[in-house]
Design a protein around this motif. Sequence first.
Motif, PDB file in Angstrom:
ATOM      1  N   UNK A  77       0.841  -1.191   0.000  1.00 52.71           N
ATOM      2  CA  UNK A  77       0.000   0.000   0.000  1.00 52.71           C
ATOM      3  C   UNK A  77       0.880   1.247   0.000  1.00 52.71           C
ATOM      4  N   UNK A  78       0.585   2.168  -0.920  1.00 52.50           N
ATOM      5  CA  UNK A  78       1.195   3.494  -0.949  1.00 52.50           C
ATOM      6  C   UNK A  78       0.044   4.473  -0.706  1.00 52.50           C
ATOM      7  N   UNK A  79      -0.048   4.997   0.514  1.00 52.27           N
ATOM      8  CA  UNK A  79      -1.139   5.917   0.846  1.00 52.27           C
ATOM      9  C   UNK A  79      -0.986   7.227   0.089  1.00 52.27           C
ATOM     10  N   UNK A  80      -2.105   7.781  -0.354  1.00 60.96           N
ATOM     11  CA  UNK A  80      -2.110   9.090  -1.015  1.00 60.96           C
ATOM     12  C   UNK A  80      -2.055  10.146   0.079  1.00 60.96           C
ATOM     13  N   UNK A  81      -0.899  10.803   0.223  1.00 61.72           N
ATOM     14  CA  UNK A  81      -0.734  11.852   1.225  1.00 61.72           C
ATOM     15  C   UNK A  81      -0.888  13.229   0.590  1.00 61.72           C
ATOM     16  N   UNK A  82      -1.233  13.247  -0.692  1.00 59.19           N
ATOM     17  CA  UNK A  82      -1.509  14.487  -1.405  1.00 59.19           C
ATOM     18  C   UNK A  82      -2.997  14.783  -1.333  1.00 59.19           C
ATOM     19  N   UNK A  83      -3.573  15.099  -2.471  1.00 61.78           N
ATOM     20  CA  UNK A  83      -5.009  15.379  -2.514  1.00 61.78           C
ATOM     21  C   UNK A  83      -5.664  14.484  -3.566  1.00 61.78           C
ATOM     22  N   UNK A  84      -6.984  14.588  -3.661  1.00 59.68           N
ATOM     23  CA  UNK A  84      -7.708  13.778  -4.643  1.00 59.68           C
ATOM     24  C   UNK A  84      -7.345  14.175  -6.067  1.00 59.68           C
ATOM     25  N   UNK A  85      -7.028  15.442  -6.296  1.00 59.94           N
ATOM     26  CA  UNK A  85      -6.716  15.908  -7.650  1.00 59.94           C
ATOM     27  C   UNK A  85      -5.223  16.033  -7.920  1.00 59.94           C
ATOM     28  N   UNK A  86      -4.400  16.024  -6.889  1.00 66.41           N
ATOM     29  CA  UNK A  86      -2.943  16.073  -7.040  1.00 66.41           C
ATOM     30  C   UNK A  86      -2.331  15.023  -6.106  1.00 66.41           C
ATOM     31  N   UNK A  87      -2.418  13.753  -6.499  1.00 64.73           N
ATOM     32  CA  UNK A  87      -1.963  12.684  -5.617  1.00 64.73           C
ATOM     33  C   UNK A  87      -0.455  12.723  -5.386  1.00 64.73           C
ATOM     34  N   UNK A  88      -0.070  12.321  -4.198  1.00 67.92           N
ATOM     35  CA  UNK A  88       1.336  12.129  -3.831  1.00 67.92           C
ATOM     36  C   UNK A  88       1.341  10.892  -2.950  1.00 67.92           C
ATOM     37  N   UNK A  89       2.112   9.900  -3.349  1.00 63.73           N
ATOM     38  CA  UNK A  89       2.063   8.622  -2.662  1.00 63.73           C
ATOM     39  C   UNK A  89       3.211   8.468  -1.668  1.00 63.73           C
ATOM     40  N   UNK A  90       2.901   7.945  -0.479  1.00 63.82           N
ATOM     41  CA  UNK A  90       3.888   7.704   0.565  1.00 63.82           C
ATOM     42  C   UNK A  90       4.678   6.432   0.248  1.00 63.82           C
ATOM     43  N   UNK A  91       5.792   6.269   0.930  1.00 64.48           N
ATOM     44  CA  UNK A  91       6.571   5.050   0.807  1.00 64.48           C
ATOM     45  C   UNK A  91       5.674   3.860   1.114  1.00 64.48           C
ATOM     46  N   UNK A  92       5.865   2.766   0.409  1.00 62.18           N
ATOM     47  CA  UNK A  92       4.996   1.605   0.536  1.00 62.18           C
ATOM     48  C   UNK A  92       5.165   0.839   1.836  1.00 62.18           C
ATOM     49  N   UNK A  93       4.060   0.230   2.229  1.00 57.54           N
ATOM     50  CA  UNK A  93       4.063  -0.657   3.390  1.00 57.54           C
ATOM     51  C   UNK A  93       3.304  -1.917   2.987  1.00 57.54           C
ATOM     52  N   UNK A  94       3.863  -3.076   3.286  1.00 59.64           N
ATOM     53  CA  UNK A  94       3.170  -4.323   2.944  1.00 59.64           C
ATOM     54  C   UNK A  94       1.927  -4.458   3.798  1.00 59.64           C
TER      55      UNK A  94
END
Length: 107
Positions: A77-94
């Motif tokens: 899982x790479x959580x979207x730490x940005x916004x719905x229209x400008x996504x930014x994904x966090x480092x992955x976690x199993x």
Amino acid sequence: MHTTTLAAAALLALPAAQEKPSPRPVDRLEPAVLVRAGGADIDLGKEIGHSTPTLVDLDRDGKLDLVTGSFGGYVTLHRNVGSATAPEFAKGERLKAGGEDIRIHNW
């Protein structure tokens, strides 16, 4: 060491994909781009090829998160730490179940 880096052309259409599906098939795909998470390209490491990226609002915060499955059966899982229209994904976690990494064997 063999590594695989995730590339996903479908993410280029992320804002449009959130609105509604296209009434007709896509005529062409945009060129592939490397997807970044946690400030680096997503790299599946020793897992070779066959990644299965998908976008889903897993944590129900109104933003699509990136979930990848690997050939080895792990789900990240790479959580979207940005916004719905400008996504930014966090480092992955199993993803885990019962305290153990989820692993779905394909054989």
